[in-house]
Design an enzyme around this catalytic site. Structure first.
Site, PDB file in Angstrom:
ATOM      1  N   HIS A 108     -59.055  16.955  53.423  1.00  0.00           N
ATOM      2  CA  HIS A 108     -58.970  15.783  52.262  1.00  0.00           C
ATOM      3  C   HIS A 108     -59.072  14.290  53.462  1.00  0.00           C
ATOM      4  CE1 HIS A 108     -59.559  17.400  48.074  1.00  0.00           C
ATOM      5  NE2 HIS A 108     -59.934  18.597  49.654  1.00  0.00           N
TER       6      HIS A 108
ATOM      7  N   TYR B 202     -49.047   7.698  51.261  1.00  0.00           N
ATOM      8  CA  TYR B 202     -49.919   8.939  50.539  1.00  0.00           C
ATOM      9  C   TYR B 202     -50.012   9.959  51.927  1.00  0.00           C
ATOM     10  CZ  TYR B 202     -53.171  12.063  47.912  1.00  0.00           C
ATOM     11  OH  TYR B 202     -53.312  13.277  46.697  1.00  0.00           O
TER      12      TYR B 202
ATOM     13  N   LYS C 209     -45.751  13.895  47.047  1.00  0.00           N
ATOM     14  CA  LYS C 209     -44.112  13.781  48.395  1.00  0.00           C
ATOM     15  C   LYS C 209     -42.783  15.019  47.602  1.00  0.00           C
ATOM     16  CE  LYS C 209     -46.038  10.745  49.852  1.00  0.00           C
ATOM     17  NZ  LYS C 209     -46.724  11.402  50.978  1.00  0.00           N
TER      18      LYS C 209
HETATM   19  C1  PHB Z   1     -50.979  20.142  43.324  1.00  0.00           C
HETATM   20  O1  PHB Z   1     -50.748  20.035  41.994  1.00  0.00           O
HETATM   21  O2  PHB Z   1     -52.545  19.967  43.625  1.00  0.00           O
HETATM   22  C2  PHB Z   1     -50.877  18.464  43.493  1.00  0.00           C
HETATM   23  C3  PHB Z   1     -49.634  17.654  42.767  1.00  0.00           C
HETATM   24  C4  PHB Z   1     -49.232  16.334  41.981  1.00  0.00           C
HETATM   25  C5  PHB Z   1     -50.667  15.905  43.177  1.00  0.00           C
HETATM   26  C6  PHB Z   1     -51.228  15.934  43.911  1.00  0.00           C
HETATM   27  C7  PHB Z   1     -51.863  16.902  44.090  1.00  0.00           C
HETATM   28  O3  PHB Z   1     -49.613  14.625  43.772  1.00  0.00           O
END
Ligand code: PHB
Ligand code: APR
Length: 389
Positions: free
Chosen positions: A72, A384, A296
């Site tokens: 991504h 991020y 994270k």
């Molecule tokens: C996910 O479960 O894909 C997920 C969970 C928390 C996030 C991003 C993705 O911040």
């Protein structure tokens, strides 16, 4: 038994550390209190920083991630119907990879098994002894038999509810905690994702997140009161509420269907200091928890593993303890920044029941600033994709 590094916990931290050490000829034994199937049955997040992607490559377990994971270059924040795309690739030069933590753990188990890695499942009563000496040991029970492992080091990778953190005396350890007044209801549905990128939605009804696992497996979340139970959210109720929180354009094209997994997780920020006590080193959830808003959890576990792996290699291969002596400070320095980012994202995107109208205006102003200011978007993007190790 004897080994060089006794690793408590067969989750992603313990397995990644064991696999990396193995490739350097450093011996380890992993002790896991559950079965492999149980560990793989836990649904967890799935956004990987470049640092973890590189560690997976170093560990020789990147093949499936590279063929099935999604790269991504951006992520999205919505506020009502407005959508802010954060072009993380343009702002930082790095993408993220969307690949479920369950799949990461599955790949690590396969690699450990293929290289004859020793993993003891269904262990009970794990106890760490003499961590403050040069000859620690770990005892445990399995099938009614007592076992002892003599080792040089103990890696506590046994998660928040494990035994390792509690082995560090209260007068040595300092815990920092923040519990949020809401949880996340997460669902897995065999439906195509509503968007090819993630959407972190701030709405006046509360937070929502649109994520994915593959082209016909979507992962969606909504903020719910902590008193809620999954049974309070029949599928249609969930879909109805989710549609109200994401931009209307996406709600209109959302494909709904049977929900195959539904669970509620509380949100907490937690850090324990120090992460080392003698020959005992804490990694991952054993030492820190982040709210999932910044994705994270797994990534901070990975940076811990990176620092400990580097330190242990220095000890065994170069005869220097500089790395292990610096482990706790180095790991905590990066963890506190990830804690701040996760806390900030949680404040940016959720509705806090106790907030005043002024607080809501502050949140709105923060989102408006993010929408209109490239430096603010770059700050989000750099956190991020993951701050340098
Ligand atoms: C996910 O479960 O894909 C997920 C969970 C928390 C996030 C991003 C993705 O911040
Ligand atoms: N003895 C042996 N094993 C134990 C014990 C114990 N006393 N206590 C816990 N365990 C095992 C658990 O069963 C679990 O499989 O330790 C493992 C810890 O794994 P995780 O909780 O997944 O922690 P970690 O490997 O650090 O991974 C961190 O997990 O929770 C997510 O968001 C978090 O993504 C992050 C990742």
């Amino acid at each position: 038994m004897r080994t060089q590094v006794c690793i408590i916990g067969g989750g992603p931290s313990g397995l990644l550390l064991s696999q990396l050490l193995h490739r350097k000829g450093i011996d380890s034994v992993v002790l896991e209190r559950k079965t492999k199937e149980y560990v793989l049955g836990r649904i967890r997040a799935g956004v990987l920083e470049q640092g973890l992607v590189d560690l997976m490559r170093q560990a020789g377990v990147a093949a499936r991630m590279e063929s099935e994971g999604y790269v991504h270059d951006g992520t999205q924040i919505s506020c009502g119907d407005a959508l802010i795309r954060i072009d993380i690739k343009a702002l930082t030069g790095k993408p993220v990879v969307v690949y479920g933590q369950t799949e990461v753990t599955r790949d690590l188990y396969e690699a450990r098994e293929n290289s004859g890695g020793q993993i003891e499942f269904n262990v009970e009563g794990v106890t760490i002894h003499d961590a403050r000496t040069d000859a620690p040991s770990v005892t445990f029970m399995r099938d009614g038999t007592h076992h002892r492992i003599d080792c040089d080091f103990v890696a506590g990778c046994d998660g928040f509810h494990g035994v390792s953190r509690k082995t560090i005396p209260d007068d040595v350890r300092r815990d920092y905690e923040k519990v949020y007044p809401f949880g996340w209801l997460g669902v897995l549905s065999q439906t195509p994702p509503v968007d090819h990128e993630l959407i972190y939605a701030a709405s006046d009804r509360g937070f929502a997140l649109a994520s994915m696992r593959n082209s016909n497996l979507s992962r969606y979340y909504i903020q719910v009161p902590l008193s809620d139970r999954p049974d309070d959210w029949p599928d249609q109720t969930f879909w109805g509420e989710f549609k109200k929180r994401i931009p209307q354009g996406h709600a209109a094209k959302l494909i709904t269907g049977p929900i195959i997994e539904k669970s509620i997780a509380p949100l907490r920020s937690f850090v324990t200091e120090p992460m080392r006590w003698g020959r005992l080193f804490l990694c991952g959830d054993a030492a820190h928890i982040v709210p999932p808003t910044g994705a994270k959890g797994l990534n901070t576990a990975a940076s811990d593993v990176h620092y400990l792996y580097q330190g242990l290699c220095q000890h065994y291969l170069e005869g220097s303890d500089d790395g292990i002596d610096a482990y706790s400070d180095k790991a905590l320095a990066r963890i506190w920044k990830a804690e701040r980012f996760s806390w900030w994202m949680t404040n940016l995107l959720h509705r806090f029941p106790e907030w005043s109208d002024f607080d809501l205006k502050m949140q709105q102003a923060e989102i408006d600033f993010l929408r209109s200011n490239e430096a603010a978007q770059r700050a989000l993007a750099e956190n991020y994709v993951g701050l340098p190790y």
